[in-house]
Design an enzyme around this catalytic site. Structure first.
Site, PDB file in Angstrom:
ATOM      1  N   LYS A   1       4.235   9.356   8.520  1.00  0.00           N
ATOM      2  CA  LYS A   1       4.265   8.706   9.740  1.00  0.00           C
ATOM      3  C   LYS A   1       5.316   9.304  10.881  1.00  0.00           C
ATOM      4  O   LYS A   1       5.261  10.493  11.282  1.00  0.00           O
ATOM      5  CB  LYS A   1       4.247   7.120   9.743  1.00  0.00           C
ATOM      6  CG  LYS A   1       3.047   6.877   8.863  1.00  0.00           C
ATOM      7  CD  LYS A   1       2.602   5.299   8.865  1.00  0.00           C
ATOM      8  CE  LYS A   1       1.391   5.333   8.175  1.00  0.00           C
ATOM      9  NZ  LYS A   1       1.229   4.454   7.038  1.00  0.00           N
TER      10      LYS A   1
ATOM     11  N   ASP B   1       9.474   3.264  -0.405  1.00  0.00           N
ATOM     12  CA  ASP B   1       8.401   3.770   0.250  1.00  0.00           C
ATOM     13  C   ASP B   1       8.582   3.551   1.662  1.00  0.00           C
ATOM     14  O   ASP B   1       8.129   2.346   2.199  1.00  0.00           O
ATOM     15  CB  ASP B   1       7.042   3.171  -0.213  1.00  0.00           C
ATOM     16  CG  ASP B   1       5.798   4.037   0.710  1.00  0.00           C
ATOM     17  OD1 ASP B   1       6.082   4.742   1.639  1.00  0.00           O
ATOM     18  OD2 ASP B   1       4.686   3.836   0.325  1.00  0.00           O
TER      19      ASP B   1
ATOM     20  N   TYR C   1       0.735  -1.006   0.042  1.00  0.00           N
ATOM     21  CA  TYR C   1       0.014   0.162  -0.025  1.00  0.00           C
ATOM     22  C   TYR C   1       0.842   1.232   0.045  1.00  0.00           C
ATOM     23  O   TYR C   1       1.740   1.318   0.625  1.00  0.00           O
ATOM     24  CB  TYR C   1      -1.044  -0.122   1.264  1.00  0.00           C
ATOM     25  CG  TYR C   1      -1.742   1.123   1.501  1.00  0.00           C
ATOM     26  CD1 TYR C   1      -2.685   1.298   0.617  1.00  0.00           C
ATOM     27  CD2 TYR C   1      -1.773   2.263   2.566  1.00  0.00           C
ATOM     28  CE1 TYR C   1      -3.743   2.537   0.745  1.00  0.00           C
ATOM     29  CE2 TYR C   1      -2.339   3.168   2.574  1.00  0.00           C
ATOM     30  CZ  TYR C   1      -3.315   3.439   1.792  1.00  0.00           C
ATOM     31  OH  TYR C   1      -4.227   4.639   1.817  1.00  0.00           O
TER      32      TYR C   1
HETATM   33  C1  LIG Z   1       0.553   4.890   5.534  1.00  0.00           C
HETATM   34  C2  LIG Z   1       1.275   4.425   4.451  1.00  0.00           C
HETATM   35  C3  LIG Z   1       1.194   5.324   3.212  1.00  0.00           C
HETATM   36  C4  LIG Z   1       0.143   6.360   3.203  1.00  0.00           C
HETATM   37  O1  LIG Z   1       0.450   7.567   4.248  1.00  0.00           O
HETATM   38  P1  LIG Z   1      -0.879   8.517   4.680  1.00  0.00           P
HETATM   39  O2  LIG Z   1      -0.222   9.557   5.488  1.00  0.00           O
HETATM   40  O3  LIG Z   1      -1.840   7.724   5.423  1.00  0.00           O
HETATM   41  O4  LIG Z   1      -1.264   9.100   3.420  1.00  0.00           O
HETATM   42  C5  LIG Z   1       1.937   5.234   1.933  1.00  0.00           C
HETATM   43  N1  LIG Z   1       2.828   4.163   2.253  1.00  0.00           N
HETATM   44  C6  LIG Z   1       2.960   3.367   3.129  1.00  0.00           C
HETATM   45  C7  LIG Z   1       3.917   2.298   3.051  1.00  0.00           C
HETATM   46  C8  LIG Z   1       2.243   3.612   4.098  1.00  0.00           C
HETATM   47  O5  LIG Z   1       2.585   2.632   5.257  1.00  0.00           O
END
Ligand SMILES: *Cc1c(COP(=O)(O)O)cnc(C)c1O
Length: 427
Positions: free
Chosen positions: A267, A239, A144
């Protein structure tokens, strides 16, 4: 457990929000029951509106590595707020946070702050496409990367547990440029490059998958992606929105010793306030406006409150012994859960990298989305409910990561293991 106030609030919330929530997984649909409404968070604990206390392993889905309402984070946000909440102009705090991030991740030579992980990945992909002048991208099944159109294809837990393999509203033409490979399977990547020669702008990958539950990269997988992308002149995007500052103090890129072209963050770097970032090789980042032609902007980007919170969160991580304690606590918890499951005769697969972990109710080692999916979701739901009754707040979905904070104590962890032992016995 009395949750009457939460029940009443959920009824009200459903009148104003689709499904009663502002992000789908919060609705508890994957585990049954209904969401608890939270009154406050303090240290490792969440307190709901009915006064129940829970040891929290969701931690706002990862950001709160220093726990809830850490006094130094709160102080920093208060001090920043006194000076105004947003300027729409540069402030020194942005440089301060950027320097800290780049100190932890020296592969990031230039950076741009945004407001969420979604914005970070979306912008990094636009940049990779601008840089390579190619359109197609590769992502992995079960990973994701936020909810941008081109990334909502085979996108892991949130989408999968709702049974929406592709979201309606994503144009077919947009999804068509997103190619799907299998996590931990380099052959599936090579096949795509053969099929679409000189057309693939980027590979985006969670270097440790966290959004189908925690699935570590197989030996050689990340290096293989680096080799292929160098050969094909394709941009490699790690990511690290979840893994950054969670699997290793310096990210998955340090843990596995791979230099990606671009990294996306979020995060933890916001200390619990909304922040995302993308950055990497100078040569690529120089294409970002206003230095270059690739447009990307944000009214609240580099927000002073968020910058201040992020700075403190990263400073706290760097204090002596903190990372070792995080590793120790995470290892103690996961080995305790593993032992309790064994005693109860419940087959599980316990994964962990750094402070991220998942308990899969499965006899199959989770390596990719197909093997992850074999886990018993119903059994996880029962386990989740038992843990909640015993005062432990786990992710309300079978295919999510759990997170440790630096303020969970040995007693919290022992209480969690005892709760798990009881829960396993009841299954
Ligand atoms: C949480 C997450 C996202 C999205 O971040 P948001 O702040 O919720 O938009 C993208 N990539 C990874 C790997 C994530 O865990």
């Amino acid at each position: 457990m009395n949750i009457q106030k939460s029940i009443n609030l959920f009824q009200q919330a459903q009148l104003v929000f689709p499904g009663g929530v502002n992000s789908p997984v919060r609705a508890f649909r994957a585990v049954g029951g209904q969401p608890l409404f939270i009154e406050r968070g303090q240290g490792p604990y969440l307190y709901d509106v009915d006064g129940n206390r829970f040891i929290d392993y969701v931690l706002s889905w990862g950001p709160l590595i220093s726990g809830h309402a850490h006094p130094r984070v709160v102080e920093a946000v208060q001090q920043a707020a006194l000076k105004g909440t947003s300027y729409g102009a540069p402030s020194p705090l942005e440089i301060e946070l950027a320097r800290r991030v780049m100190n932890f991740m020296p592969n990031i030579e230039m950076i741009r702050f945004v407001n969420s992980g979604t914005e970070a990945t979306m912008s990094a992909l636009r940049l990779a496409r601008a840089y390579t002048r190619r359109d197609k991208i590769i992502k992995f099944e079960g990973c994701y990367h936020g909810h941008a159109d081109m990334l909502l294809v085979q996108a892991g837990s949130g989408v999968a547990t709702l049974g929406l393999p592709d979201s309606p509203g994503v144009p077919a033409a947009t999804a068509a440029d997103t190619l799907i490979a299998i996590y931990n399977d380099l052959a599936s990547v090579e096949t795509l490059f053969k099929q679409y020669p000189n057309q693939i702008a980027a590979i985006i990958v969670e270097p440790v998958a966290g959004n189908m539950g925690v699935v570590p990269p197989a030996g050689g997988f990340l290096q293989g992606l680096r080799d292929i992308t160098l050969r094909e002149e394709t941009v490699l995007i790690f990511d690290e929105v979840m893994t950054g500052f969670r699997v290793h103090l310096n990210g998955a890129q340090a843990l596995y010793n791979i230099v990606p072209d671009l990294s996306t963050l979020g995060k933890v770097i916001g200390g619990g306030l909304p922040v995302g970032a993308y950055g990497g090789k100078k040569e690529i980042m120089e294409l970002v406006a206003p230095l270059g032609p690739m447009y990307q902007a944000g009214t609240l980007s580099g927000n002073p409150l968020a910058m201040a919170a992020g700075m403190v969160a990263l400073d706290l991580l760097k204090e002596p012994g903190v990372w070792d304690q995080l590793e120790h606590a995470s290892a103690k918890l996961t080995s305790g859960i593993g032992a309790a499951a064994k005693t109860a005769g419940i087959p599980i697969q316990q994964t962990r990298v750094g402070t991220m972990f998942t308990t899969f109710f499965s006899e199959v080692v989770p390596e990719n989305w197909s093997t992850v999916k074999m886990a018993d979701k119903a059994r996880y739901g029962q386990f989740f409910q038992k843990m909640l009754e015993n005062g432990v707040y786990l992710a309300p979905s079978a295919f999510e990561a759990g997170f440790m904070s630096m303020v969970h104590t040995d007693e919290d962890i022992e209480a969690t293991i005892a709760a798990a032992a009881q829960a396993f016995k009841s299954l």
